[in-house]
Design a protein around this motif. Structure first.
Motif, PDB file in Angstrom:
ATOM      1  N   LEU A 255       0.835  -1.194   0.000  1.00  0.00           N
ATOM      2  CA  LEU A 255       0.000   0.000   0.000  1.00  0.00           C
ATOM      3  C   LEU A 255       0.876   1.253   0.000  1.00  0.00           C
ATOM      4  CD1 LEU A 255      -2.718  -1.059   2.611  1.00  0.00           C
ATOM      5  CD2 LEU A 255      -2.768  -1.303   0.117  1.00  0.00           C
ATOM      6  N   PRO A 256       0.343   2.373  -0.458  1.00  0.00           N
ATOM      7  CA  PRO A 256       1.154   3.603  -0.515  1.00  0.00           C
ATOM      8  C   PRO A 256       1.677   4.073   0.836  1.00  0.00           C
ATOM      9  CG  PRO A 256      -0.795   3.818  -1.888  1.00  0.00           C
ATOM     10  CD  PRO A 256      -0.960   2.548  -1.120  1.00  0.00           C
ATOM     11  N   ASP A 257       1.022   3.696   1.935  1.00  0.00           N
ATOM     12  CA  ASP A 257       1.470   4.158   3.249  1.00  0.00           C
ATOM     13  C   ASP A 257       2.564   3.282   3.856  1.00  0.00           C
ATOM     14  OD1 ASP A 257       0.148   1.878   4.064  1.00  0.00           O
ATOM     15  OD2 ASP A 257      -1.327   2.903   5.312  1.00  0.00           O
ATOM     16  N   GLY A 258       3.077   2.298   3.085  1.00  0.00           N
ATOM     17  CA  GLY A 258       4.149   1.446   3.576  1.00  0.00           C
ATOM     18  C   GLY A 258       3.687   0.102   4.093  1.00  0.00           C
ATOM     19  N   ARG A 259       2.393  -0.045   4.347  1.00  0.00           N
ATOM     20  CA  ARG A 259       1.872  -1.339   4.764  1.00  0.00           C
ATOM     21  C   ARG A 259       1.579  -2.200   3.542  1.00  0.00           C
ATOM     22  NH1 ARG A 259      -2.734   0.439   9.031  1.00  0.00           N
ATOM     23  NH2 ARG A 259      -2.976   2.142   7.554  1.00  0.00           N
ATOM     24  N   GLY A 260       1.067  -3.387   3.781  1.00  0.00           N
ATOM     25  CA  GLY A 260       0.665  -4.249   2.690  1.00  0.00           C
ATOM     26  C   GLY A 260      -0.609  -4.983   3.059  1.00  0.00           C
ATOM     27  N   ILE A 261      -1.234  -5.606   2.065  1.00  0.00           N
ATOM     28  CA  ILE A 261      -2.402  -6.444   2.320  1.00  0.00           C
ATOM     29  C   ILE A 261      -2.139  -7.842   1.785  1.00  0.00           C
ATOM     30  CG2 ILE A 261      -4.000  -4.507   2.252  1.00  0.00           C
ATOM     31  CD1 ILE A 261      -4.929  -5.522  -0.518  1.00  0.00           C
ATOM     32  N   TYR A 262      -2.756  -8.803   2.448  1.00  0.00           N
ATOM     33  CA  TYR A 262      -2.741 -10.197   2.001  1.00  0.00           C
ATOM     34  C   TYR A 262      -4.179 -10.676   1.979  1.00  0.00           C
ATOM     35  CZ  TYR A 262      -2.528 -15.274   2.343  1.00  0.00           C
ATOM     36  OH  TYR A 262      -2.743 -16.611   2.137  1.00  0.00           O
ATOM     37  N   VAL A 263      -4.606 -11.284   0.861  1.00  0.00           N
ATOM     38  CA  VAL A 263      -5.987 -11.746   0.696  1.00  0.00           C
ATOM     39  C   VAL A 263      -5.951 -13.100  -0.005  1.00  0.00           C
ATOM     40  CG1 VAL A 263      -8.314 -11.089  -0.006  1.00  0.00           C
ATOM     41  CG2 VAL A 263      -6.538  -9.330   0.209  1.00  0.00           C
ATOM     42  N   ARG A 264      -6.823 -14.017   0.410  1.00  0.00           N
ATOM     43  CA  ARG A 264      -6.913 -15.320  -0.263  1.00  0.00           C
ATOM     44  C   ARG A 264      -8.307 -15.903  -0.102  1.00  0.00           C
ATOM     45  NH1 ARG A 264      -7.213 -19.821   3.067  1.00  0.00           N
ATOM     46  NH2 ARG A 264      -6.024 -19.894   5.019  1.00  0.00           N
ATOM     47  N   PRO A 265      -8.644 -16.890  -0.920  1.00  0.00           N
ATOM     48  CA  PRO A 265      -9.892 -17.619  -0.685  1.00  0.00           C
ATOM     49  C   PRO A 265      -9.858 -18.297   0.684  1.00  0.00           C
ATOM     50  CG  PRO A 265      -9.045 -18.099  -2.886  1.00  0.00           C
ATOM     51  CD  PRO A 265      -7.962 -17.352  -2.154  1.00  0.00           C
ATOM     52  N   TYR A 266     -11.017 -18.417   1.290  1.00  0.00           N
ATOM     53  CA  TYR A 266     -11.112 -19.050   2.603  1.00  0.00           C
ATOM     54  C   TYR A 266     -12.470 -19.746   2.686  1.00  0.00           C
ATOM     55  CZ  TYR A 266     -11.263 -19.635   7.692  1.00  0.00           C
ATOM     56  OH  TYR A 266     -11.366 -20.156   8.961  1.00  0.00           O
ATOM     57  N   ARG A 267     -12.437 -21.081   2.556  1.00  0.00           N
ATOM     58  CA  ARG A 267     -13.666 -21.864   2.534  1.00  0.00           C
ATOM     59  C   ARG A 267     -14.592 -21.310   1.447  1.00  0.00           C
ATOM     60  NH1 ARG A 267     -13.808 -22.479   9.160  1.00  0.00           N
ATOM     61  NH2 ARG A 267     -11.904 -23.756   9.237  1.00  0.00           N
ATOM     62  N   GLN A 268     -15.778 -20.870   1.795  1.00  0.00           N
ATOM     63  CA  GLN A 268     -16.682 -20.319   0.778  1.00  0.00           C
ATOM     64  C   GLN A 268     -16.640 -18.799   0.755  1.00  0.00           C
ATOM     65  OE1 GLN A 268     -18.136 -22.550  -1.292  1.00  0.00           O
ATOM     66  NE2 GLN A 268     -16.969 -24.018  -0.049  1.00  0.00           N
ATOM     67  N   ALA A 269     -15.585 -18.224   1.326  1.00  0.00           N
ATOM     68  CA  ALA A 269     -15.476 -16.765   1.416  1.00  0.00           C
ATOM     69  C   ALA A 269     -14.023 -16.374   1.131  1.00  0.00           C
ATOM     70  CB  ALA A 269     -15.926 -16.299   2.803  1.00  0.00           C
ATOM     71  N   PHE A 270     -13.566 -15.278   1.758  1.00  0.00           N
ATOM     72  CA  PHE A 270     -12.212 -14.780   1.548  1.00  0.00           C
ATOM     73  C   PHE A 270     -11.647 -14.319   2.893  1.00  0.00           C
ATOM     74  CE2 PHE A 270     -14.607 -14.214  -2.317  1.00  0.00           C
ATOM     75  CZ  PHE A 270     -13.759 -14.727  -3.294  1.00  0.00           C
ATOM     76  N   LEU A 271     -10.322 -14.378   3.002  1.00  0.00           N
ATOM     77  CA  LEU A 271      -9.619 -13.999   4.215  1.00  0.00           C
ATOM     78  C   LEU A 271      -8.648 -12.867   3.887  1.00  0.00           C
ATOM     79  CD1 LEU A 271      -8.692 -14.678   7.214  1.00  0.00           C
ATOM     80  CD2 LEU A 271      -6.959 -16.143   6.151  1.00  0.00           C
ATOM     81  N   VAL A 273      -5.776  -9.814   5.605  1.00  0.00           N
ATOM     82  CA  VAL A 273      -4.956  -9.376   6.735  1.00  0.00           C
ATOM     83  C   VAL A 273      -4.156  -8.148   6.317  1.00  0.00           C
ATOM     84  CG1 VAL A 273      -3.132 -10.010   8.366  1.00  0.00           C
ATOM     85  CG2 VAL A 273      -4.699 -11.771   7.527  1.00  0.00           C
ATOM     86  N   THR A 274      -3.995  -7.212   7.235  1.00  0.00           N
ATOM     87  CA  THR A 274      -3.036  -6.126   7.093  1.00  0.00           C
ATOM     88  C   THR A 274      -2.488  -5.827   8.480  1.00  0.00           C
ATOM     89  OG1 THR A 274      -2.651  -3.934   6.131  1.00  0.00           O
ATOM     90  CG2 THR A 274      -4.695  -4.234   7.387  1.00  0.00           C
ATOM     91  N   SER A 275      -1.637  -4.829   8.594  1.00  0.00           N
ATOM     92  CA  SER A 275      -1.033  -4.518   9.892  1.00  0.00           C
ATOM     93  C   SER A 275      -1.415  -3.112  10.335  1.00  0.00           C
ATOM     94  CB  SER A 275       0.495  -4.626   9.809  1.00  0.00           C
ATOM     95  OG  SER A 275       1.013  -3.694   8.891  1.00  0.00           O
ATOM     96  N   PRO A 276      -1.372  -2.856  11.645  1.00  0.00           N
ATOM     97  CA  PRO A 276      -1.569  -1.478  12.116  1.00  0.00           C
ATOM     98  C   PRO A 276      -0.364  -0.612  11.737  1.00  0.00           C
ATOM     99  CG  PRO A 276      -1.782  -3.102  13.903  1.00  0.00           C
ATOM    100  CD  PRO A 276      -1.140  -3.789  12.746  1.00  0.00           C
ATOM    101  N   ARG A 277      -0.527   0.684  11.873  1.00  0.00           N
ATOM    102  CA  ARG A 277       0.634   1.565  11.737  1.00  0.00           C
ATOM    103  C   ARG A 277       1.602   1.293  12.892  1.00  0.00           C
ATOM    104  NH1 ARG A 277      -0.117   5.483   8.009  1.00  0.00           N
ATOM    105  NH2 ARG A 277      -2.262   5.946   7.336  1.00  0.00           N
ATOM    106  N   PRO A 278       2.897   1.476  12.670  1.00  0.00           N
ATOM    107  CA  PRO A 278       3.868   1.156  13.729  1.00  0.00           C
ATOM    108  C   PRO A 278       3.586   1.835  15.063  1.00  0.00           C
ATOM    109  CG  PRO A 278       4.996   1.538  11.646  1.00  0.00           C
ATOM    110  CD  PRO A 278       3.557   1.885  11.417  1.00  0.00           C
TER     111      PRO A 278
END
Length: 406
Positions: A255-271, A273-278
């Motif tokens: 992401l532009p603010d230095g963080r990132g995202i992770y997304v994947r399928p999860y069962r019949q939906a999606f999962l 995750v990201t992180s808080p600001r330091p």
């Protein structure tokens, strides 16, 4: 059962890393008795069952690539390693590639990483924006410079099933598990002589392995050692889409603010995750879900990048702990330079589940053979912390200083 008062090897922490270490120790033909200290045998608050339990080979550091390749083999062929009396072992393993995106200014780093991945045996393609759009109809290309897409050797499994199967196997190999917490260590002459437990008893030790996960820094402090590993809360969010994209994969985006995202399928939906600001990310034992991360960070990022994620509904969420190595977000593995019988297997910063088999094997080699005999893990040595030598690799959802996803 009568518990001996002395063990040649004591493993502090019975999560995925502690169990993997005990597994490879117990399999060795010259294995001495091993005890694993795990205060919560239910694993109610443990990191492993709350993890995404995904395996990626798309790292920047060659040793991490090779650890992932071994982890993939270990979990993908769990029956080969963890079966009891020939019974099948099903970890609900799913093969699924990773897509790692980079902004235009991150193209060079991403290309270098892909070259390292291929060099170390991973199957990963470097793709232009045009090639990405052609392969992935759901991808919105705005702001993307390039991407890498796995071509095998990546996926995920059920972490609860994995940990349970590993612990069963380790127990069958004769390892003792004690539901005790380490509260003190007696260090004398540059060695740990004994560990004191929360029931008031003590164990004399030959060697100690600190595999305490998010508590590893606190365990190291019991021996008077400063270890920059802290317990950081990470929230995972399960959501559904009104128009779910077909052929979705493990998506990593900076992401532009230095963080990132992770997304994947999860069962019949999606999962996701990201992180808080330091500045909003303390060392903590709290497990309350930070729902603002979904509404303020993930929801807009998902809508911007994925066709079909414009309207999503949050259906579940939980929090777990990372053992965040605040020095460089990478593992600490090997002997302490002055407390000579204290071994480290910790600090993995989100890589714990996928790299536990390879690190457990390496720790067993160091303990019983005096050197690494399969994969050289010396890059993760403790001494680098004192030398100021940082390893250049980060977890996709964590804070970073570059515009590539790894």
């Amino acid at each position: 059962m009568i518990i001996p008062s002395r063990f040649p090897i004591v493993v502090v922490g019975g999560g995925i890393l502690g169990c993997a270490t005990a597994y490879f120790l117990a399999r060795h033909p010259d294995a001495p008795p091993v005890v694993v200290l795990e205060p919560d045998p239910s694993y109610a608050r443990a990191s492993t069952p709350r993890s995404a339990s995904a395996i990626r080979t798309q790292f920047h550091l060659g040793a991490n690539v090779e650890l992932s390749r071994f982890g993939y083999d270990f979990y993908r062929q769990a029956g080969k390693y963890l079966s009891l009396d020939g019974e099948p072992v099903d970890l609900d393993f799913e093969d699924c590639p990773y897509l790692v995106l980079a902004a235009p200014e991150g193209i060079s780093r991403l290309r270098d990483a892909q070259a390292q991945q291929v060099k170390h045996g991973a199957r990963v393609a470097f793709l232009s924006v045009e090639a990405l759009v052609e392969r992935l109809a759901w991808l919105r290309p705005d702001g993307i410079g390039a991407g890498t897409l796995g071509e095998g050797g990546e996926g995920w499994f059920d972490p609860k099933l994995g940990l349970a199967a590993l612990r069963r196997k380790v127990t069958s190999l004769g390892v003792t598990f004690l539901p005790r917490r380490t509260v003190a260590m007696k260090v004398n002459g540059g060695r740990v002589e004994s560990v004191k437990l929360d029931d008031g008893s003590s164990l004399e030790v030959g060697s100690v392995v600190n595999a305490a996960g998010a508590q590893a820094g606190r365990v190291a402090a019991l021996a008077g050692i400063a270890l920059p590993v802290e317990s950081r809360k990470r929230s995972a969010f399960v959501f559904q889409s009104d128009a779910p994209p077909a052929g979705f994969v493990n998506l990593v985006e900076p992401l532009p603010d230095g963080r990132g995202i992770y997304v994947r399928p999860y069962r019949q939906a999606f999962l996701a995750v990201t992180s808080p600001r330091p500045e909003q990310d303390p060392d903590t034992d709290d497990l309350e879900v930070d729902r603002a991360l979904f509404e303020e960070v993930l929801r807009p990022a998902l809508a911007r990048r994925v066709r079909g994620f414009e309207r999503v509904t949050l259906v579940d969420a939980w929090a777990g702990h990372y053992e965040l190595n605040t020095f460089d977000q990478n593992a600490v593995v090997g002997w302490h330079p002055t407390v000579r019988n204290l071994m480290f297997a910790c600090g993995l910063s989100g890589h714990g589940v996928m790299h536990a088999p390879g690190i457990g094997r390496g720790v067993a080699e160091l303990l019983l053979e005096g050197r690494y005999t399969t994969l050289d893990l010396s890059a993760f040595r403790f001494e680098r912390l004192n030398e100021g030598v940082r390893l250049d690799d980060v977890q996709p959802s964590e804070q970073r200083e570059h515009a590539a996803g790894i």
